[in-house]
Scaffold this motif. Sequence first.
Motif, mmCIF file in Angstrom:
data_model
loop_
_atom_site.group_PDB
_atom_site.id
_atom_site.type_symbol
_atom_site.label_atom_id
_atom_site.label_comp_id
_atom_site.label_asym_id
_atom_site.label_seq_id
_atom_site.Cartn_x
_atom_site.Cartn_y
_atom_site.Cartn_z
ATOM 1 N N GLY A 629 0.822 -1.214 0.000
ATOM 2 C CA GLY A 629 0.000 0.000 0.000
ATOM 3 C C GLY A 629 0.849 1.254 0.000
ATOM 4 O O GLY A 629 0.337 2.361 0.203
ATOM 5 N N MET A 630 2.150 1.074 -0.162
ATOM 6 C CA MET A 630 3.079 2.216 -0.198
ATOM 7 C C MET A 630 4.358 1.718 -0.830
ATOM 8 O O MET A 630 4.479 0.534 -1.156
ATOM 9 C CB MET A 630 3.352 2.754 1.211
ATOM 10 N N SER A 631 5.330 2.621 -1.006
ATOM 11 C CA SER A 631 6.597 2.231 -1.622
ATOM 12 C C SER A 631 7.406 1.400 -0.636
ATOM 13 O O SER A 631 7.242 1.527 0.588
ATOM 14 C CB SER A 631 7.389 3.469 -2.039
ATOM 15 N N PRO A 632 8.290 0.503 -1.149
ATOM 16 C CA PRO A 632 9.133 -0.292 -0.235
ATOM 17 C C PRO A 632 9.982 0.574 0.680
ATOM 18 O O PRO A 632 10.210 0.222 1.839
ATOM 19 C CB PRO A 632 9.991 -1.132 -1.187
ATOM 20 N N MET A 633 10.470 1.719 0.193
ATOM 21 C CA MET A 633 11.312 2.599 1.024
ATOM 22 C C MET A 633 10.522 3.150 2.198
ATOM 23 O O MET A 633 11.043 3.305 3.301
ATOM 24 C CB MET A 633 11.894 3.728 0.169
ATOM 25 N N GLU A 634 9.224 3.465 1.973
ATOM 26 C CA GLU A 634 8.399 3.966 3.070
ATOM 27 C C GLU A 634 7.998 2.835 4.009
ATOM 28 O O GLU A 634 7.882 3.034 5.226
ATOM 29 C CB GLU A 634 7.136 4.627 2.506
ATOM 30 N N TYR A 635 7.819 1.633 3.465
ATOM 31 C CA TYR A 635 7.330 0.519 4.262
ATOM 32 C C TYR A 635 8.428 -0.109 5.130
ATOM 33 O O TYR A 635 8.169 -0.585 6.234
ATOM 34 C CB TYR A 635 6.744 -0.542 3.321
ATOM 35 N N CYS A 636 9.670 -0.052 4.673
ATOM 36 C CA CYS A 636 10.779 -0.739 5.356
ATOM 37 C C CYS A 636 11.243 0.093 6.555
ATOM 38 O O CYS A 636 12.138 0.927 6.442
ATOM 39 C CB CYS A 636 11.929 -0.980 4.371
ATOM 40 N N VAL A 637 10.622 -0.158 7.717
ATOM 41 C CA VAL A 637 10.982 0.594 8.932
ATOM 42 C C VAL A 637 11.416 -0.324 10.052
ATOM 43 O O VAL A 637 11.869 0.165 11.104
ATOM 44 C CB VAL A 637 9.790 1.467 9.401
ATOM 45 N N ASN A 638 11.282 -1.660 9.918
ATOM 46 C CA ASN A 638 11.691 -2.570 10.977
ATOM 47 C C ASN A 638 12.107 -3.904 10.350
ATOM 48 O O ASN A 638 12.118 -4.066 9.123
ATOM 49 C CB ASN A 638 10.564 -2.775 11.990
ATOM 50 N N GLN A 639 12.429 -4.859 11.195
ATOM 51 C CA GLN A 639 12.942 -6.139 10.728
ATOM 52 C C GLN A 639 11.875 -6.896 9.938
ATOM 53 O O GLN A 639 12.174 -7.523 8.907
ATOM 54 C CB GLN A 639 13.395 -6.976 11.941
ATOM 55 N N TYR A 640 10.627 -6.878 10.402
ATOM 56 C CA TYR A 640 9.559 -7.592 9.724
ATOM 57 C C TYR A 640 9.345 -7.031 8.323
ATOM 58 O O TYR A 640 9.247 -7.784 7.341
ATOM 59 C CB TYR A 640 8.264 -7.475 10.541
ATOM 60 N N ALA A 641 9.279 -5.689 8.211
ATOM 61 C CA ALA A 641 9.078 -5.067 6.897
ATOM 62 C C ALA A 641 10.271 -5.351 5.992
ATOM 63 O O ALA A 641 10.120 -5.567 4.779
ATOM 64 C CB ALA A 641 8.854 -3.572 7.060
ATOM 65 N N TYR A 642 11.467 -5.355 6.585
ATOM 66 C CA TYR A 642 12.668 -5.620 5.802
ATOM 67 C C TYR A 642 12.630 -7.045 5.236
ATOM 68 O O TYR A 642 12.978 -7.271 4.071
ATOM 69 C CB TYR A 642 13.895 -5.400 6.683
ATOM 70 N N ASP A 643 12.192 -8.003 6.054
ATOM 71 C CA ASP A 643 12.115 -9.390 5.575
ATOM 72 C C ASP A 643 11.096 -9.514 4.439
ATOM 73 O O ASP A 643 11.333 -10.234 3.450
ATOM 74 C CB ASP A 643 11.734 -10.303 6.728
ATOM 75 N N ARG A 644 9.963 -8.842 4.540
ATOM 76 C CA ARG A 644 8.951 -8.903 3.474
ATOM 77 C C ARG A 644 9.491 -8.276 2.185
ATOM 78 O O ARG A 644 9.219 -8.749 1.078
ATOM 79 C CB ARG A 644 7.680 -8.177 3.913
ATOM 80 N N CYS A 645 10.249 -7.185 2.335
ATOM 81 C CA CYS A 645 10.839 -6.548 1.143
ATOM 82 C C CYS A 645 11.860 -7.475 0.485
ATOM 83 O O CYS A 645 11.991 -7.507 -0.748
ATOM 84 C CB CYS A 645 11.485 -5.223 1.525
ATOM 85 N N LEU A 646 12.614 -8.239 1.314
ATOM 86 C CA LEU A 646 13.579 -9.178 0.740
ATOM 87 C C LEU A 646 12.867 -10.273 -0.047
ATOM 88 O O LEU A 646 13.341 -10.716 -1.107
ATOM 89 C CB LEU A 646 14.424 -9.792 1.851
#
Length: 659
Positions: A629-646
């Motif tokens: 629902g947003m860009s990966p750069m905006e969404y990646c703020v913690n470990q969980y979001a980082y894992d989903r982006c990976l």
Amino acid sequence: MAKLGEWAGTLPSEARRDLHEGLGDGRVEIVFGKLPDGTMVHVQNVERGKKCNCVCAACDRPLVAYKRPPMALHFKHAAEEKKGCKTGPETNMHFYAKQLVHRKKRLFVPALDVEYDGVRKLVSKGQVVDFDTSDLEPNLKEIVPDVLLTKQGRQLYVEISVTHPCDDAKIEEIRKRNVSTLEIYLGNYPLPEDTTDLDKVILEHAQRRWVFHRKEDEEIKALKQKVEDEKAAAEARRRSRIIQPILKLPNRNQDDWKLSPYYRKCADDGLENYVGLRMRADYCFRASTKLWQSMLLSEWIVPNAVGMRQYYNIDLFQACRWLTEQRAIQSGLMFAPSDDDLAILRSERPDYRPPMEVVVEYLRALAKSGLVAEVGGHKKVWAATNKLSSMVERAREGRKRRDFNLEFFDQEIEKIRPAVLKEKRYFDFDDWVHWKQDGFGVSFHDALHNGTKADSMLSALQEVARMVERRSQVADNLLMLPLQRTAKAIGDEIEGRRKKAEQERLERERQTELERIEKARLAAEERVAYVTDCAAKRLTDAATWLQEKRKKFGGKSALELAAEGYEGRHTVEREIEWLYYEQKRRENEEYQREQTARHFRDLLEKAARVVYSPERLPWFLNSRHTEFGMSPMEYCVNQYAYDRCLLLLKKAKGKEKRY
């Protein structure tokens, strides 16, 4: 500084050893040799072996220079010589030092001071002197100094000492010639391997002393004269200090005792007959005889008798010191001078007696009456007797009885005073006290002070006072008092005074209440100002917060709560502190979240660079993704979001290869 004959100058501790230790047994080597022209040279500055072309300055036999490591650099006598000379090292060092001083014409001259009777005077300061001329071993017939130096026409003998200092005969000859002589001692300096530091040591740092100085005798004579003059002046000042107080003795006022509280104390204790005793030559006292004796008796002897002082004995030294502080004894006089000081005083006043002697004579006069006794012998310590204690106690009991009667008399008179006739308002009670009362034959004054008929007269006065207090009709001329006033007049006056007192009391209470209100207002303003200042420093929107009414404060604002009292101020202060630390905590958490987001975004960007080309990297990082629902750069703020982006990057990795 150093006196004549004292060594000046020091060497480093590691360099201290006797040069002549082991001379002749081979343990101290020769490091200096003499060239054919007579010049002394160090072994470092010549060629090795016999090519050095040097001889021993002590025995003039050839030397061989040994310069091969690991042996230390040194000379030895040639092999054909059976044994080296015993004085070689000493003589070579001596020759080298003489030639160095002669060649450099520069020398450190130590300081010199003279002493007489414990007083020292600096004659000359230590300094490095550059001389004009130099003469090596000049032949002066009776004496041959090592070096003769000259500076502006003044000569200086220099003697170099390694093992043998100047003897008495040589010093006596130097004194006859009246030439200053300096001796340099090199016996405690180790043999050097080079001459880098040796020259400076010989010229400046080695121990040296004045064997003789031409200014010594005249300086000692001048110092002796100065010391003797100072002693004479000190003795004159001492004599003046001792005599001056008796020269300034004022004319004594023989009536100064009349208004003195000390004499009144003695009179109250019944001791007025024991002051004013004639003492021989008591002019050392500024006060009259009666005054100083009453001071001593009332403040030192009587307190000792009744136990008012800490110690049982009378310390005459402390008593005389106190009399001096009270200006009864002339300031500056010694209580018990020594025989020498007493002789000086009696040279001016033959009949002079020190204060202590006069006081002891007075105490002996009291001792004849049995009032004091000597208990200290040579220490001049005295003590009061039981007889004096009994006399004082009886006198004080009588005084207490008299004071009680006087106080009771004053109280009854104050009760009677309002009943005096109006036309006789200014009736003089002081005169009435001295009137002889009918029926008693004495006045109230005599009765109260002598105790005669005091009880009966006071009872009569008390009865009159009761009649006045009961506001009954009082007959005139009772106890010779004008008491014709009605009970009504007395009551009206008393009621008027009562009303006036009540009005004054109400006015005082009103004034006190106003002062209390003003103090409370000022305290409230102070508390409000304190809370306002504290909030301004701690909170961002302090003005709004202070004005808002809060349920936590009972529906009041912070300013209203602080104005009510110190408890309210403390409550507001604690709330401000809590808000401040809560605000700091939120800011810290926000900062930590930002740091964490930045960290994971940097990791995401680094991982995305591996998958996407530089042209498509911004598209991936900043484009809105349907899963987030947003860009990966905006969404990646913690470990969980980082894992989903990976995971998203792994899915895109295969597709990206097709582009």
